[in-house]
Write a protein that holds these residues in place. Structure first.
Motif, PDB file in Angstrom:
ATOM      1  N   ASN A 132      -5.138   3.649  14.152  1.00  0.00           N
ATOM      2  CA  ASN A 132      -4.059   4.496  14.217  1.00  0.00           C
ATOM      3  C   ASN A 132      -2.608   4.633  14.707  1.00  0.00           C
ATOM      4  O   ASN A 132      -2.081   4.008  15.946  1.00  0.00           O
ATOM      5  CB  ASN A 132      -5.175   5.638  15.172  1.00  0.00           C
ATOM      6  CG  ASN A 132      -4.373   6.893  15.457  1.00  0.00           C
ATOM      7  OD1 ASN A 132      -3.645   7.443  14.704  1.00  0.00           O
ATOM      8  ND2 ASN A 132      -4.267   7.620  16.825  1.00  0.00           N
ATOM      9  N   LYS A 186      -0.468   6.261  15.046  1.00  0.00           N
ATOM     10  CA  LYS A 186      -0.177   7.615  15.685  1.00  0.00           C
ATOM     11  C   LYS A 186       1.657   7.795  14.936  1.00  0.00           C
ATOM     12  O   LYS A 186       2.012   7.505  13.901  1.00  0.00           O
ATOM     13  CB  LYS A 186      -0.003   7.192  16.792  1.00  0.00           C
ATOM     14  CG  LYS A 186      -0.890   7.205  17.654  1.00  0.00           C
ATOM     15  CD  LYS A 186      -1.477   6.891  19.023  1.00  0.00           C
ATOM     16  CE  LYS A 186      -2.696   7.054  19.567  1.00  0.00           C
ATOM     17  NZ  LYS A 186      -2.947   6.728  20.922  1.00  0.00           N
ATOM     18  N   HIS A 204      -8.471  14.734  16.600  1.00  0.00           N
ATOM     19  CA  HIS A 204      -7.487  13.423  18.370  1.00  0.00           C
ATOM     20  C   HIS A 204      -6.693  14.196  19.092  1.00  0.00           C
ATOM     21  O   HIS A 204      -6.368  15.386  19.427  1.00  0.00           O
ATOM     22  CB  HIS A 204      -6.336  12.328  17.316  1.00  0.00           C
ATOM     23  CG  HIS A 204      -5.933  11.161  18.322  1.00  0.00           C
ATOM     24  ND1 HIS A 204      -5.089  11.268  19.349  1.00  0.00           N
ATOM     25  CD2 HIS A 204      -5.996   9.984  17.791  1.00  0.00           C
ATOM     26  CE1 HIS A 204      -4.789  10.507  20.047  1.00  0.00           C
ATOM     27  NE2 HIS A 204      -6.220   9.624  19.214  1.00  0.00           N
ATOM     28  N   GLU A 239      -4.764  14.047  21.211  1.00  0.00           N
ATOM     29  CA  GLU A 239      -3.160  14.161  21.239  1.00  0.00           C
ATOM     30  C   GLU A 239      -3.154  15.462  20.239  1.00  0.00           C
ATOM     31  O   GLU A 239      -2.409  16.239  20.887  1.00  0.00           O
ATOM     32  CB  GLU A 239      -2.873  13.036  20.823  1.00  0.00           C
ATOM     33  CG  GLU A 239      -2.103  11.737  21.763  1.00  0.00           C
ATOM     34  CD  GLU A 239      -2.732  10.467  21.384  1.00  0.00           C
ATOM     35  OE1 GLU A 239      -1.409   9.941  19.685  1.00  0.00           O
ATOM     36  OE2 GLU A 239      -2.059   9.162  21.738  1.00  0.00           O
ATOM     37  N   GLU A 263     -13.766   9.306  22.053  1.00  0.00           N
ATOM     38  CA  GLU A 263     -12.528   8.723  22.831  1.00  0.00           C
ATOM     39  C   GLU A 263     -12.211   8.514  23.728  1.00  0.00           C
ATOM     40  O   GLU A 263     -11.436  10.184  23.597  1.00  0.00           O
ATOM     41  CB  GLU A 263     -11.266   8.620  21.548  1.00  0.00           C
ATOM     42  CG  GLU A 263     -11.181   7.949  20.577  1.00  0.00           C
ATOM     43  CD  GLU A 263      -9.703   8.004  19.636  1.00  0.00           C
ATOM     44  OE1 GLU A 263      -9.420   6.395  19.501  1.00  0.00           O
ATOM     45  OE2 GLU A 263      -9.094   8.337  19.495  1.00  0.00           O
ATOM     46  N   ALA A 284      -8.989   6.451  28.556  1.00  0.00           N
ATOM     47  CA  ALA A 284      -9.078   5.003  27.928  1.00  0.00           C
ATOM     48  C   ALA A 284      -7.857   5.147  27.190  1.00  0.00           C
ATOM     49  O   ALA A 284      -7.331   3.857  26.346  1.00  0.00           O
ATOM     50  CB  ALA A 284      -9.633   4.627  27.341  1.00  0.00           C
ATOM     51  N   ILE A 285      -7.016   5.817  26.793  1.00  0.00           N
ATOM     52  CA  ILE A 285      -6.115   6.449  25.855  1.00  0.00           C
ATOM     53  C   ILE A 285      -4.551   5.661  25.913  1.00  0.00           C
ATOM     54  O   ILE A 285      -4.273   6.384  26.617  1.00  0.00           O
ATOM     55  CB  ILE A 285      -6.005   7.304  24.562  1.00  0.00           C
ATOM     56  CG1 ILE A 285      -7.133   7.813  24.006  1.00  0.00           C
ATOM     57  CG2 ILE A 285      -4.714   7.199  23.476  1.00  0.00           C
ATOM     58  CD1 ILE A 285      -8.110   9.111  23.661  1.00  0.00           C
ATOM     59  N   GLY A 286      -4.463   4.584  25.321  1.00  0.00           N
ATOM     60  CA  GLY A 286      -3.160   4.258  25.507  1.00  0.00           C
ATOM     61  C   GLY A 286      -2.895   4.008  27.533  1.00  0.00           C
ATOM     62  O   GLY A 286      -1.690   3.535  28.137  1.00  0.00           O
ATOM     63  N   GLY A 316     -10.068   3.498  22.653  1.00  0.00           N
ATOM     64  CA  GLY A 316      -8.989   4.211  24.152  1.00  0.00           C
ATOM     65  C   GLY A 316      -8.829   2.154  24.462  1.00  0.00           C
ATOM     66  O   GLY A 316     -10.021   1.985  24.941  1.00  0.00           O
ATOM     67  N   SER A 317      -7.762   1.696  24.257  1.00  0.00           N
ATOM     68  CA  SER A 317      -7.642   0.875  24.817  1.00  0.00           C
ATOM     69  C   SER A 317      -8.472  -0.160  23.925  1.00  0.00           C
ATOM     70  O   SER A 317      -8.776  -1.046  24.722  1.00  0.00           O
ATOM     71  CB  SER A 317      -7.023   0.793  26.159  1.00  0.00           C
ATOM     72  OG  SER A 317      -6.551   1.620  26.936  1.00  0.00           O
ATOM     73  N   VAL A 318      -8.580  -0.394  23.017  1.00  0.00           N
ATOM     74  CA  VAL A 318      -9.391  -1.427  22.581  1.00  0.00           C
ATOM     75  C   VAL A 318      -8.620  -2.442  21.993  1.00  0.00           C
ATOM     76  O   VAL A 318      -7.153  -2.078  21.698  1.00  0.00           O
ATOM     77  CB  VAL A 318      -9.421  -1.307  21.562  1.00  0.00           C
ATOM     78  CG1 VAL A 318     -10.860  -2.429  20.068  1.00  0.00           C
ATOM     79  CG2 VAL A 318     -11.130  -0.548  21.134  1.00  0.00           C
ATOM     80  N   LEU A 338     -11.421   2.659  16.701  1.00  0.00           N
ATOM     81  CA  LEU A 338     -10.231   3.841  16.810  1.00  0.00           C
ATOM     82  C   LEU A 338      -9.350   3.354  17.416  1.00  0.00           C
ATOM     83  O   LEU A 338      -9.249   3.048  18.566  1.00  0.00           O
ATOM     84  CB  LEU A 338     -10.585   5.301  15.943  1.00  0.00           C
ATOM     85  CG  LEU A 338      -8.786   5.980  16.123  1.00  0.00           C
ATOM     86  CD1 LEU A 338      -9.115   5.505  14.594  1.00  0.00           C
ATOM     87  CD2 LEU A 338      -9.972   7.506  16.074  1.00  0.00           C
ATOM     88  N   VAL A 339      -7.960   2.276  16.800  1.00  0.00           N
ATOM     89  CA  VAL A 339      -7.634   1.871  17.046  1.00  0.00           C
ATOM     90  C   VAL A 339      -5.245   2.131  17.569  1.00  0.00           C
ATOM     91  O   VAL A 339      -5.927   2.506  16.630  1.00  0.00           O
ATOM     92  CB  VAL A 339      -7.372   0.127  16.673  1.00  0.00           C
ATOM     93  CG1 VAL A 339      -6.988  -1.024  18.104  1.00  0.00           C
ATOM     94  CG2 VAL A 339      -9.116  -0.537  17.149  1.00  0.00           C
ATOM     95  N   GLY A 340      -5.736   1.955  18.392  1.00  0.00           N
ATOM     96  CA  GLY A 340      -3.416   2.661  18.572  1.00  0.00           C
ATOM     97  C   GLY A 340      -3.057   1.524  18.843  1.00  0.00           C
ATOM     98  O   GLY A 340      -3.016   0.822  17.954  1.00  0.00           O
ATOM     99  N   GLY A 341      -2.521   1.637  19.560  1.00  0.00           N
ATOM    100  CA  GLY A 341      -1.720   0.698  20.360  1.00  0.00           C
ATOM    101  C   GLY A 341      -1.935  -0.677  19.404  1.00  0.00           C
ATOM    102  O   GLY A 341      -0.594  -1.692  18.945  1.00  0.00           O
TER     103      GLY A 341
HETATM  104  P1  PGA Z   1      -4.863   2.962  21.732  1.00  0.00           P
HETATM  105  O1  PGA Z   1      -4.885   4.512  21.891  1.00  0.00           O
HETATM  106  O2  PGA Z   1      -6.030   1.923  21.362  1.00  0.00           O
HETATM  107  O3  PGA Z   1      -3.570   2.619  22.354  1.00  0.00           O
HETATM  108  O4  PGA Z   1      -5.765   3.183  23.353  1.00  0.00           O
HETATM  109  C1  PGA Z   1      -6.126   4.583  20.847  1.00  0.00           C
HETATM  110  C2  PGA Z   1      -6.163   6.246  20.152  1.00  0.00           C
HETATM  111  O5  PGA Z   1      -5.022   6.734  20.097  1.00  0.00           O
HETATM  112  O6  PGA Z   1      -7.221   6.470  18.615  1.00  0.00           O
END
Ligand code: PGA
Length: 247
Positions: free
Chosen positions: A10, A12, A94, A96, A164, A168-170, A209-211, A229-232
């Protein structure tokens, strides 16, 4: 049970053409585990660019879509438009979108229903806030989110749920494998009780969440975690290791 491991990136609201070309290079170089399904969620304006650069084996997702096909909805994008420019997936609900843009469980349900009807596959996100977790409301919250979703989803074949936890997200605070597994496992039980045994057995539930490359393997080893689901970290070369966490 045969749930194929599925990892979504993801991005973003990040990236430009030059940065995207770099990220895609690392994905193409891989190598990526052929037994893992990979989906890249990029900003809608870059979908056709990303689709043109990625191999066909990697899916492309929008990060939002509206609940109807067309009309006077300034700024919105329809699932058919995402498809038209090359997406096969959309990420909906999501945290957000829920928290910053005020999307409700029902709006998300309507969006999911319309995206599925238009032939997109959906990553539907759920998860509790820190305050909800600390007041022991995690199950209540994710069950409520699943219950509203299930009002709108009649066929779960093209749905992946991403659990998520918002805290834990970001944040760099990953749920421990035990914490994540505990929620995934009650979600599966909820599906048995409220949808069907067959859907509980086949629906893929991702953790998000912060994977990172450092924690992905242990999370991936949990019985009910079927991907991420991976953000950063999806913007970094380590995403390749996360995709390969099941190897
Ligand atoms: P993150 O985001 O891996 O940066 O914590 C996950 C997400 O928002 O899907």
């Amino acid at each position: 049970m045969g749930r194929k491991f599925c990892v979504g990136g993801n991005w973003k609201m990040n990236g430009n053409k030059a940065e995207i070309a770099e990220i895609v290079k690392t994905l193409v170089a891989g190598p990526l585990d052929p037994n893992t399904e990979v989906v890249i969620g990029c900003p809608a304006v870059y979908i056709s660019y990303v689709r043109g650069l990625l191999p066909a084996t990697i899916g492309v997702a929008g990060q939002n879509s509206y609940k109807v096909a067309k009309g006077a909805f300034t700024g919105e994008v329809a699932p058919a438009m995402l498809k038209d420019v090359g997406a096969d997936w959309v990420i909906l609900g999501h945290s957000e979108r829920r928290q910053i843009f005020g999307e409700t469980d029902d709006l998300i349900g309507e969006k999911v229903a319309h995206a599925l009807a238009e032939g997109l596959k959906v990553i539907a996100c759920i998860g509790e806030t820190l305050q909800e977790r600390e007041s022991n409301k995690t199950e209540e919250v994710v069950f409520r989110q699943m219950s509203v979703l299930s009002k709108y989803v009649k066929d779960w074949t093209n749905v992946v749920v991403a659990y998520e936890p918002v805290w834990a997200i970001g944040t760099g605070k990953t749920a421990t494998p035990e914490q994540a597994q505990a929620v995934h496992s009650v979600l599966r039980k909820w599906l048995v009780d409220n949808v069907s045994q067959a859907v509980s057995d086949s629906l893929r539930i991702q953790y998000g969440g912060s994977v990172t490359a450092a924690n992905a393997k242990e999370l991936a080893s949990q019985a009910d975690i079927d991907g991420f689901l991976v953000g950063g970290a999806s913007l970094k070369p380590e995403f390749v290791q996360i995709v390969n966490a099941k190897q």
